[in-house]
Design an enzyme around this catalytic site. Structure first.
Site, PDB file in Angstrom:
ATOM      1  N   GLU A  99     -10.255  -1.025   5.417  1.00 23.87           N
ATOM      2  CA  GLU A  99      -9.045  -1.324   6.188  1.00 23.87           C
ATOM      3  C   GLU A  99      -9.369  -1.290   7.674  1.00 23.87           C
ATOM      4  O   GLU A  99      -8.882  -2.086   8.448  1.00 23.87           O
ATOM      5  CB  GLU A  99      -7.963  -0.285   5.838  1.00 23.87           C
ATOM      6  CG  GLU A  99      -6.670  -0.463   6.614  1.00 23.87           C
ATOM      7  CD  GLU A  99      -5.635   0.624   6.285  1.00 23.87           C
ATOM      8  OE1 GLU A  99      -5.878   1.435   5.368  1.00 23.87           O
ATOM      9  OE2 GLU A  99      -4.594   0.638   6.953  1.00 23.87           O
ATOM     10  N   SER A 105       1.141   6.573   2.380  1.00 21.59           N
ATOM     11  CA  SER A 105       1.827   7.563   3.212  1.00 21.59           C
ATOM     12  C   SER A 105       3.120   8.060   2.575  1.00 21.59           C
ATOM     13  O   SER A 105       3.805   7.329   1.863  1.00 21.59           O
ATOM     14  CB  SER A 105       2.165   6.953   4.571  1.00 21.59           C
ATOM     15  OG  SER A 105       1.016   6.420   5.159  1.00 21.59           O
ATOM     16  N   SER A 136      -4.478   7.324  12.562  1.00 20.64           N
ATOM     17  CA  SER A 136      -4.173   7.242  14.000  1.00 20.64           C
ATOM     18  C   SER A 136      -5.454   7.341  14.824  1.00 20.64           C
ATOM     19  O   SER A 136      -6.501   7.759  14.319  1.00 20.64           O
ATOM     20  CB  SER A 136      -3.243   8.392  14.389  1.00 20.64           C
ATOM     21  OG  SER A 136      -3.989   9.597  14.429  1.00 20.64           O
ATOM     22  N   GLN A 194       0.833  -1.211   0.000  1.00 22.67           N
ATOM     23  CA  GLN A 194       0.000   0.000   0.000  1.00 22.67           C
ATOM     24  C   GLN A 194       0.865   1.258   0.000  1.00 22.67           C
ATOM     25  O   GLN A 194       1.506   1.558   1.011  1.00 22.67           O
ATOM     26  CB  GLN A 194      -0.885  -0.010   1.254  1.00 22.67           C
ATOM     27  CG  GLN A 194      -1.762   1.218   1.403  1.00 22.67           C
ATOM     28  CD  GLN A 194      -2.541   1.223   2.709  1.00 22.67           C
ATOM     29  OE1 GLN A 194      -2.128   0.613   3.686  1.00 22.67           O
ATOM     30  NE2 GLN A 194      -3.673   1.909   2.740  1.00 22.67           N
ATOM     31  N   GLY A 195       0.868   1.966  -1.092  1.00 25.77           N
ATOM     32  CA  GLY A 195       1.691   3.169  -1.199  1.00 25.77           C
ATOM     33  C   GLY A 195       0.879   4.438  -1.001  1.00 25.77           C
ATOM     34  O   GLY A 195       0.615   5.174  -1.962  1.00 25.77           O
TER      35      GLY A 195
HETATM   36  C1  LIG Z   1       4.198  -0.133  11.322  1.00 20.42           C
HETATM   37  C2  LIG Z   1       3.520   0.774  10.341  1.00 20.42           C
HETATM   38  C3  LIG Z   1       3.059   0.275   9.141  1.00 20.42           C
HETATM   39  C4  LIG Z   1       2.481   1.107   8.186  1.00 20.42           C
HETATM   40  N1  LIG Z   1       2.114   0.588   6.983  1.00 20.42           N
HETATM   41  C5  LIG Z   1       1.710   1.435   5.992  1.00 20.42           C
HETATM   42  C6  LIG Z   1       1.499   0.961   4.655  1.00 20.42           C
HETATM   43  O1  LIG Z   1       1.647  -0.236   4.377  1.00 20.42           O
HETATM   44  N2  LIG Z   1       1.148   1.850   3.718  1.00 20.42           N
HETATM   45  C7  LIG Z   1       0.970   3.177   3.987  1.00 20.42           C
HETATM   46  O2  LIG Z   1       0.639   3.924   3.095  1.00 20.42           O
HETATM   47  N3  LIG Z   1       1.158   3.662   5.232  1.00 20.42           N
HETATM   48  C8  LIG Z   1       1.537   2.820   6.236  1.00 20.42           C
HETATM   49  N4  LIG Z   1       1.777   3.311   7.502  1.00 20.42           N
HETATM   50  C9  LIG Z   1       1.693   4.752   7.727  1.00 20.42           C
HETATM   51  C10 LIG Z   1       0.594   5.192   8.651  1.00 20.42           C
HETATM   52  O3  LIG Z   1      -0.629   5.163   8.034  1.00 20.42           O
HETATM   53  C11 LIG Z   1       0.974   6.585   9.201  1.00 20.42           C
HETATM   54  O4  LIG Z   1       2.020   6.386  10.106  1.00 20.42           O
HETATM   55  C12 LIG Z   1      -0.161   7.296   9.855  1.00 20.42           C
HETATM   56  O5  LIG Z   1      -1.076   7.735   8.913  1.00 20.42           O
HETATM   57  C13 LIG Z   1       0.307   8.489  10.680  1.00 20.42           C
HETATM   58  O6  LIG Z   1       1.090   9.348   9.925  1.00 20.42           O
HETATM   59  P1  LIG Z   1       2.505   9.860  10.422  1.00 20.42           P
HETATM   60  O7  LIG Z   1       3.282   8.681  10.834  1.00 20.42           O
HETATM   61  O8  LIG Z   1       3.067  10.724   9.406  1.00 20.42           O
HETATM   62  O9  LIG Z   1       2.188  10.686  11.738  1.00 20.42           O
HETATM   63  P2  LIG Z   1       1.660  12.199  11.795  1.00 20.42           P
HETATM   64  O10 LIG Z   1       0.551  12.371  10.856  1.00 20.42           O
HETATM   65  O11 LIG Z   1       2.814  13.107  11.716  1.00 20.42           O
HETATM   66  O12 LIG Z   1       1.057  12.216  13.258  1.00 20.42           O
HETATM   67  C14 LIG Z   1       1.836  12.430  14.409  1.00 20.42           C
HETATM   68  C15 LIG Z   1       0.889  12.586  15.577  1.00 20.42           C
HETATM   69  O13 LIG Z   1       0.035  13.687  15.366  1.00 20.42           O
HETATM   70  C16 LIG Z   1      -1.309  13.313  15.511  1.00 20.42           C
HETATM   71  N5  LIG Z   1      -2.166  14.116  14.625  1.00 20.42           N
HETATM   72  C17 LIG Z   1      -1.981  14.352  13.317  1.00 20.42           C
HETATM   73  N6  LIG Z   1      -2.981  15.095  12.851  1.00 20.42           N
HETATM   74  C18 LIG Z   1      -3.832  15.328  13.874  1.00 20.42           C
HETATM   75  C19 LIG Z   1      -5.065  16.040  14.022  1.00 20.42           C
HETATM   76  N7  LIG Z   1      -5.637  16.656  13.004  1.00 20.42           N
HETATM   77  N8  LIG Z   1      -5.653  16.058  15.241  1.00 20.42           N
HETATM   78  C20 LIG Z   1      -5.076  15.432  16.280  1.00 20.42           C
HETATM   79  N9  LIG Z   1      -3.923  14.750  16.207  1.00 20.42           N
HETATM   80  C21 LIG Z   1      -3.306  14.696  15.009  1.00 20.42           C
HETATM   81  C22 LIG Z   1      -1.319  11.858  15.137  1.00 20.42           C
HETATM   82  O14 LIG Z   1      -2.437  11.201  15.676  1.00 20.42           O
HETATM   83  C23 LIG Z   1      -0.023  11.387  15.752  1.00 20.42           C
HETATM   84  O15 LIG Z   1      -0.211  11.131  17.114  1.00 20.42           O
HETATM   85  C24 LIG Z   1       2.320   2.481   8.479  1.00 20.42           C
HETATM   86  C25 LIG Z   1       2.753   2.982   9.704  1.00 20.42           C
HETATM   87  C26 LIG Z   1       3.349   2.161  10.632  1.00 20.42           C
HETATM   88  C27 LIG Z   1       3.819   2.733  11.938  1.00 20.42           C
END
Ligand SMILES: Cc1cc2nc3c(=O)[nH]c(=O)nc-3n(C[C@H](O)[C@H](O)[C@H](O)COP(=O)(O)OP(=O)(O)OC[C@H]3O[C@@H](n4cnc5c(N)ncnc54)[C@H](O)[C@@H]3O)c2cc1C
Lengths: 377, 396
Positions: free
Chosen positions: B243, B128, B381, B125-126
């Site tokens: 999902e 993020s 999240s 899944q591409g």
């Molecule tokens: C082990 C793992 C596997 C994954 N697998 C995939 C995958 O296969 N394909 C893919 O596309 N993605 C994948 N992801 C990505 C995942 O979907 C993202 O990590 C997730 O969407 C959060 O984005 P971020 O890590 O950039 O955190 P950020 O968006 O930077 O968030 C950081 C913090 O800020 C909070 N936050 C952000 N916006 C708000 C808001 N508006 N209000 C309140 N709080 C907020 C978040 O809840 C979090 O606590 C994976 C992630 C992990 C950790």
């Protein structure tokens, strides 16, 4: 009331903090954990040169006659720097046992080895089935002429792989969980019958399983009164708790600072994530948890430096409970607020989280000390 | 209203159970505690289920689904968890496939669905990107039209198990002069295309589970775009809702809880089993009650779905509680093993140490706890889920 540090203490803190900033960066630590030996003997020597090993120990051991407050300062800096060297085991734990149980010769000879940093000692107290209870000692000590024969196993002995000697608790009499009948023995690592299984821990430390099979130790290696070691072990545990709570405070201080910094710089939806109120409240809870932990770590250190054994035990049980709770709040929120970045091995924050998590199971976890606390009056 | 199974449903359960017993690969038994699964390990079980027609329980019959009703799907999930089978990974079966059969062309359906069903192709899944996590619509990987192709440039991250992937579904920007959501397209990209580079990210538990995927002048046929250009957000949102239900992992958590209780009866603490410790028992009960509440909630959502009401904002509730329960199970595992959470099996194995330290279940306890911190972060999240509920359910 006085919560101020002396000028000497402030100098020691500054000196140590500078040393860690210069020679113990996160990358340095990473390399050390992954290295063959798993630690930094060179830094250990520098710590000794700075007088850190002498700081909390009495003069008759070659120390500077400091106390648990000095230990607290050192351990807090170690926490901030994620230091992996076995100071807690050798200086705090073995130091405490030798100070309280040792005779004059032992204090002088073993003390000199500890305070010079020349040798490392690790306490080998806990056993697998005893979990967090240091009175659970199935390891036996049988008198054999003027010697003792030790048989049994010791669990998760931190600092084991780099130790020259262990201070082993073994039972000469009584039932497995009796508080009486426990003695302490100084056992050298190359003693016949002692085998170890060494490993790295999930938070980057070194530890060993100890297996003792007819290990013959002389009467001279008994530390303190035969059968009367439990009070010394309890005192050691309190000092260890005060120290590890200080380490945790150091870890939490950095974890909070890094999280706040990250939240201020990470942008999503066109704004820093620190502008989301739900994250602000989470970070406020982290701050409250840290302040509570600081207070209780301080209380534990103050009581350890005093001479009221009951007050000391109660303060340390309470501190260990609070530190466990705060570590959980801070650790989990720190990762959550970092998002995916928090999950990586590359960022320091996950290493602070791991160490904070694992501290709970050292010297008794939240439930264990909560129960103990409830049983004290 | 009732929660008991009919005789037919019991017969169905027995059929599933017998099939698993007879067909589940020997070498993958007890795999729940292993952390070194290969691509082949995952796919071999997928293929066995695929051949039987059971790898895609949620698909419509016309595309190769088994035509099960909600209770049957539930029973099937329970049985897989009960036998602790290797999971059938969701990226193909539960994520991209529903998008393809809902929005795809007949050619796309014919090209991709059978291979997913049979377990012949691995998907990743591409979505993020470094700059687009929670704010997914802020993604900046660009696709520029060039005749019958798109030329794709950018970087994806956190891409789960992309190191094994044959295909990936990607969200890319095809228009920058509009609201961010309105300029996104959904592309299927062959991971063997020139210009696709997968770089590992090691997580704090030492696992290689996620990756960065770099895309440099990757040529993607326009025929591999699903749905209209700039309408990819519709697919993305549709997929995220799918999902999130799977993400609750109720059946697996029930299995985890069962193992945890077993561990608590086997772990001796000061001469007594930990299961007799009042404080620990209390936590186990609390967890079990919360899990039960989640399970019934999920069944209610499934029953609604059965009546044609697609998964909506309720799936956010399942995601929040399901992820937290998974985390609490691993946390109690770690608590149960006490001091023996410390030894790092990855380190002692790497050094050739062929031993296990501590009681059964101990070696992975800490690493699993560390790993599962991810469940409240990924799939949207838990903070984002609460925002969704506040907006869509409560209308705030
Ligand atoms: C082990 C793992 C596997 C994954 N697998 C995939 C995958 O296969 N394909 C893919 O596309 N993605 C994948 N992801 C990505 C995942 O979907 C993202 O990590 C997730 O969407 C959060 O984005 P971020 O890590 O950039 O955190 P950020 O968006 O930077 O968030 C950081 C913090 O800020 C909070 N936050 C952000 N916006 C708000 C808001 N508006 N209000 C309140 N709080 C907020 C978040 O809840 C979090 O606590 C994976 C992630 C992990 C950790």
């Amino acid at each position: 009331m006085d919560f101020d540090f002396t000028d000497e203490q402030k100098m020691m803190r500054d000196g140590l903090s500078r040393l860690i900033a210069q020679k113990y960066t996160f990358e340095d630590r990473h390399k050390a954990v992954a290295s063959k030996t798993g630690w930094r003997p060179d830094l250990w020597a520098e710590f000794a040169e700075m007088g850190l090993m002498m700081a909390p120990l009495p003069e008759e051991m070659g120390g500077l006659s400091g106390d648990a407050i000095d230990a607290m300062i050192i351990m807090e800096e170690f926490g901030k720097g994620l230091v992996i060297e076995p100071y807690l085991q050798s200086v705090i734990c073995a130091g405490s046992l030798i100070r309280n149980a040792g005779n004059d010769t032992q204090k002088a000879e073993l003390g000199e080895k500890i305070t010079s940093g020349e040798a490392i000692f690790a306490p080998a107290i806990y056993e697998a089935e005893g979990r967090f209870n240091p009175a659970f000692v199935a390891t036996s000590a049988k008198k054999n002429g003027s010697d003792y024969l030790l048989n049994g196993n010791k669990a998760v002995v931190f600092g084991g792989p780099m130790s020259d000697s262990f201070i082993v608790s073994a039972r000469a009499s009584g039932a497995t969980s009796d508080e009486t009948g426990i003695s302490l023995f100084v056992v050298n690592k190359d003693q016949t019958g002692l085998t170890t299984q060494n490993y790295t821990t999930v938070d980057g430390l070194q530890a060993s399983e100890l297996f003792l099979e007819d290990v013959a130790v002389s009467g001279a290696s008994v530390l303190g009164e035969v059968g009367g070691a439990f009070a010394h072990i309890e005192q050691m545990r309190d000092h260890a708790i005060a120290a590890i709570c200080a380490e945790a405070v150091g870890l939490m201080t950095v974890a909070n600072a890094q999280t706040i910094e990250y939240a201020k710089t990470r942008k999503q939806f066109g704004v820093p994530i620190s502008s989301f109120q739900v994250l602000q409240h989470a970070m406020v809870n982290m701050l409250i948890a840290l302040e509570e932990a600081k207070s209780m770590a301080l209380l534990a250190a103050i009581e350890c430096a005093g001479d009221d054994a009951k007050a000391r035990a109660k303060a340390c049980a309470a501190a260990k409970v609070k530190i466990g709770q705060s570590a959980r709040i801070i650790g989990q929120n720190a990762i959550q607020i970092h998002g995916g970045m928090g999950m990586t091995n590359e960022l320091a924050i996950s290493h602070y989280f791991k160490r904070l998590t694992m501290i709970d199971a050292q010297f008794g976890n939240v439930d264990y000390h909560m129960r103990r606390y409830g049983e004290m009056d | 209203m009732k929660l008991t199974f009919t005789p037919e449903e019991i017969a169905f359960r027995d059929e599933i159970r017998a099939f698993i017993e007879q067909n589940y690969p020997q070498n993958l038994k007890g795999v729940g505690d292993r952390e070194d699964l290969t691509k082949e390990d995952y796919l071999s079980w997928h293929r066995i289920l695929g051949a039987k027609g059971w790898s895609t329980p949620a698909w419509p019959v016309e595309y190769g689904g088994p035509g099960w009703h909600a209770t049957q799907k539930y029973i099937f999930g329970e049985e897989l968890a009960r036998a602790e089978t290797v999971p059938v990974l969701p990226f193909g079966v539960n994520m991209v496939a529903p998008v393809i059969y809902t929005f795809g062309t007949p050619e796309q359906k014919a090209r991709f669905l059978p291979a997913i069903q049979k377990g012949e192709e691995w998907w990743c899944q591409g979505y993020s990107e470094p700059g687009a996590g929670s704010d997914l619509a802020g993604l900046s990987t660009k696709a520029v039209r060039d005749g019958d192709f798109y030329i794709v440039n950018g970087q994806k991250t956190w891409t789960t198990l992309a190191q094994h992937a044959d295909w990936g579904f990607f969200l890319v920007r095809t228009n920058s002069d509009c609201k961010p959501q309105e300029g996104i397209s959904f592309l299927l990209i062959d991971m063997k295309s020139p210009g696709v580079e997968v770089r590992p990210i090691i997580t704090m538990d030492g696992a290689h589970e996620v990756n960065e995927v770099w895309l440099t002048d990757v040529k993607v046929p326009v025929a591999n775009r699903v749905f209209e250009e700039n309408k990819g957000w519709t697919c993305a949102k549709f997929l995220l809702a799918h999902e999130r239900t799977g993400i609750a992992q109720v059946a697996r958590s029930k299995m985890g809880l069962k193992k945890l209780k077993k561990l608590a009866t086997e772990t001796i603490s000061e001469g007594l089993p930990l299961a007799k410790d009042r404080d620990f028992k209390h936590k186990l009960s609390e967890l079990e009650i919360d899990l039960r509440a989640l399970e019934i909630t999920e069944l209610r959502v499934l029953a609604n779905e059965q009546k044609g009401k697609g998964p909506g904002a309720e799936s956010s509730i399942l995601k929040i509680n399901g992820s937290v329960i998974q985390q609490r199970i691993t946390e109690l595992f770690l608590e149960a093993v006490g001091p023996y959470g410390a030894p790092n099996p990855r380190a002692y194995k790497a050094e050739g140490g062929n031993f296990a330290i501590g009681p059964q279940g101990a070696p992975m306890a800490a690493l699993n706890y560390f790993n599962v911190r991810k469940t409240s972060i990924f799939g949207g999240s838990n903070e984002i889920q609460r925002n969704i509920i506040a907006k869509l359910v409560l209308g705030l």
